[in-house]
Design an enzyme around this catalytic site. Structure first.
Site, PDB file in Angstrom:
ATOM      1  N   TYR A 143       0.731  -1.115  -0.230  1.00  0.00           N
ATOM      2  CA  TYR A 143      -0.207   0.478  -0.371  1.00  0.00           C
ATOM      3  C   TYR A 143       0.714   1.212   0.134  1.00  0.00           C
ATOM      4  CZ  TYR A 143      -3.703   3.305   1.204  1.00  0.00           C
ATOM      5  OH  TYR A 143      -4.711   4.743   1.144  1.00  0.00           O
ATOM      6  N   ASP A 245       9.868   4.719   0.734  1.00  0.00           N
ATOM      7  CA  ASP A 245       9.163   4.818   0.786  1.00  0.00           C
ATOM      8  C   ASP A 245       8.647   4.653   2.802  1.00  0.00           C
ATOM      9  OD1 ASP A 245       5.552   5.347   2.148  1.00  0.00           O
ATOM     10  OD2 ASP A 245       4.365   4.100   0.365  1.00  0.00           O
ATOM     11  N   LYS A 272       2.984  11.240   8.008  1.00  0.00           N
ATOM     12  CA  LYS A 272       1.668  10.004   9.358  1.00  0.00           C
ATOM     13  C   LYS A 272       2.762  11.318  10.316  1.00  0.00           C
ATOM     14  CE  LYS A 272       0.689   6.644   7.377  1.00  0.00           C
ATOM     15  NZ  LYS A 272      -1.134   6.410   7.452  1.00  0.00           N
TER      16      LYS A 272
HETATM   17  C1  LIG Z   1       3.581   2.852   3.622  1.00  0.00           C
HETATM   18  C2  LIG Z   1       2.400   4.156   3.248  1.00  0.00           C
HETATM   19  N1  LIG Z   1       2.428   5.053   1.961  1.00  0.00           N
HETATM   20  C3  LIG Z   1       1.860   5.549   1.861  1.00  0.00           C
HETATM   21  C4  LIG Z   1      -0.060   6.364   2.529  1.00  0.00           C
HETATM   22  C5  LIG Z   1      -0.300   7.370   1.958  1.00  0.00           C
HETATM   23  O1  LIG Z   1      -0.802   8.118   2.860  1.00  0.00           O
HETATM   24  P1  LIG Z   1      -1.864   9.191   3.169  1.00  0.00           P
HETATM   25  O2  LIG Z   1      -3.474   8.730   3.369  1.00  0.00           O
HETATM   26  O3  LIG Z   1      -1.342   9.928   4.602  1.00  0.00           O
HETATM   27  O4  LIG Z   1      -2.000   9.923   2.107  1.00  0.00           O
HETATM   28  C6  LIG Z   1       0.184   5.415   3.639  1.00  0.00           C
HETATM   29  C7  LIG Z   1      -0.843   5.222   4.280  1.00  0.00           C
HETATM   30  O5  LIG Z   1      -1.306   4.700   5.634  1.00  0.00           O
HETATM   31  C8  LIG Z   1       1.284   3.907   3.881  1.00  0.00           C
HETATM   32  O6  LIG Z   1       0.773   3.349   4.991  1.00  0.00           O
END
Ligand SMILES: Cc1ncc(COP(=O)(O)O)c(C=O)c1O
Length: 444
Positions: A143, A245, A272
């Site tokens: 994700y 990521d 986050k």
């Molecule tokens: C690993 C990862 N990348 C990207 C995102 C996307 O972040 P956002 O919800 O702030 O758009 C998340 C969200 O949970 C995530 O867990």
């Protein structure tokens, strides 16, 4: 979950259903028969509208490192609120926050956005702009947010995912353009041999390979160092960028989860915790690559703005939160995470249930599988496993623990051994309830 017709949350949900699709603004908060409505939070505790208190092991999907309403963050934000919340001017606050994050993560440059989704999108676009190539590679099941390209194969199923040697690009959203699928190369997690063979078929076309070092949806198992090194080497040999990521995993080390690998990515997507509880994202990395964002260049290769990017509320909250999360606190919280995983493993053994626990840093995830999964295909829960997880999560929720709906738990710095011990005890009781239900099911 006990709900009473006529309670305030049930009435709210009825109203919500008339104006919000499904009654919610984010699928992650949906629960049956209705979402729980938060009234307030303090430290690692959260209260719903009916006044029920719970220990918060979700921390707004891993975005709160100090739990709720930390006094230092309230003070910083309160002061900034009086000074103004957003300007069409640069601010000192963004410079201070950028300096601190660059020093911490050993990045040359950083640029702020408003979510992890945007951070990932910016990383992929920057990779394309830098290399002049269209394709990106990502791991099956991972994700990375809501961007078309980043979503591919996140929810692939046995009927659609193809052979492990050639995983299919499976869209998440209906209406995803076929061209998106053509431009995403899907590789398996923690299988360097297969990943390399797949990447080789697209050498010369790939802008980047993006991975999460502790991917939540794949099962929250750490990336194998050999796998990460193999991807770094492949990228170096083939002119592609390596993107981490670290939207969730930045909490796992002082400079992110990458601290544990000795591998330097070209770009990192952050989000986050760096916003101190406010919407945030960032793209950070090597100066040469980040130069694509430079608006002073003779030709701007990746123009980027964003109305609320680097707004001073997020900047001061984020800076306050990250300053408090120093090396000692990172270590202490990771120690608590190790304790949680150890005690949950013990509870699983005592309850005699077929289950396991995975994770790293201040994160853990419970699986109703005998061993933690090694990749997305192994992580995908069967209907029976999902039913057991549902029972456990409902038990924990009733017992006063808010978890992520995947069976994942996220720690925050107000927690101590006491909260972890309480959780482990509740997990043991929940597993016993699952075991009793399974026996009843079998004897039917
Ligand atoms: C690993 C990862 N990348 C990207 C995102 C996307 O972040 P956002 O919800 O702030 O758009 C998340 C969200 O949970 C995530 O867990």
């Amino acid at each position: 979950m006990a709900t009473g017709a006529g309670d305030r949350s049930t009435e709210l949900y009825e109203r919500a259903l008339r104006v919000l699709p499904g009654g919610v603004s984010r699928n992650t908060v949906l629960r049956k028969p209705r979402p729980a409505y938060a009234a307030r939070g303090q430290g690692c505790r959260i209260w719903d509208l009916e006044g029920r208190e719970r220990l918060d092991f979700s921390n707004n999907m891993a975005s709160l490192i100090h739990g709720h309403a930390h006094p230092a963050i309230i003070a910083a934000v309160g002061e900034q609120l009086r000074l103004g919340t957003a300007f069409t001017m640069a601010t000192e606050q963004e410079v201070v926050c950028a300096e601190a994050l660059c020093a911490r993560g050993r990045f040359d440059r950083i640029r702020f956005v408003n979510s992890g989704t945007e951070a990932v999108m910016a990383s992929l676009k920057a990779s394309r702009a830098f290399t002049g190539r269209a394709k990106i590679a990502k791991t099956e099941g991972a994700y990375h947010g809501f961007y078309d390209y980043a979503e591919v194969s996140q929810t692939a199923q046995p009927g659609t995912w193809g052979s492990p040697d050639r995983p299919a690009g499976v869209p998440v959203a209906e209406g995803t353009p076929p061209s998106v699928l053509d431009d995403v190369v899907v590789i398996p997690f923690n299988d360097a041999v297969r990943a390399r063979a797949i990447l080789d078929r697209h050498a010369g076309e790939l802008a980047c390979v993006m991975i999460d070092l502790l991917p939540h949806r794949i099962g929250l198992v750490p990336a194998d160092p050999e796998y990460v090194r193999a991807l770094r080497q492949w990228c170096d040999r083939n002119g592609a960028l390596l993107v981490f990521d670290e939207v969730i995993t930045f909490r796992c080390g002082y400079g992110g989860a990458k601290d544990g690998y000795g591998v330097v990515p070209d770009l990192s997507a952050l989000g986050k915790i760096i916003g101190g509880g406010f919407p945030v994202g960032a793209i950070a990395g090597r100066a040469e690559v980040m130069e694509v964002l430079n608006p002073l260049a003779p030709k701007v290769r990746l123009p980027h703005s964003g109305t609320f990017s680097a707004n001073p509320i997020t900047m001061v909250a984020g800076h306050a939160a990250m300053s408090l999360f120093d090396t000692a606190e990172v270590e202490r919280l990771n120690g608590l995470g190790a304790r949680a995983r150890h005690l949950i493993a013990e509870a699983i053994a005592v309850a005699g249930v077929e289950a396991s626990v995975s994770g790293g840093g201040s994160l853990f995830r419970i699986h109703f599988k005998p061993r933690p999964p090694r990749n997305y295909r192994e992580a995908l829960a069967t209907p029976a496993e999902s039913a057991r997880l549902r029972l456990l999560l409902d038990h924990l929720f009733s017992a006063g623990f808010l978890m992520v709906e995947t069976g994942t738990g996220v720690l925050s710095t107000p927690m101590t051994d006491r909260e972890i011990d309480k959780l482990a005890q509740a997990v043991l009781e929940g597993l016993r309830a699952v075991s009793t239900a399974a026996v009843a099911e079998e004897s039917r």
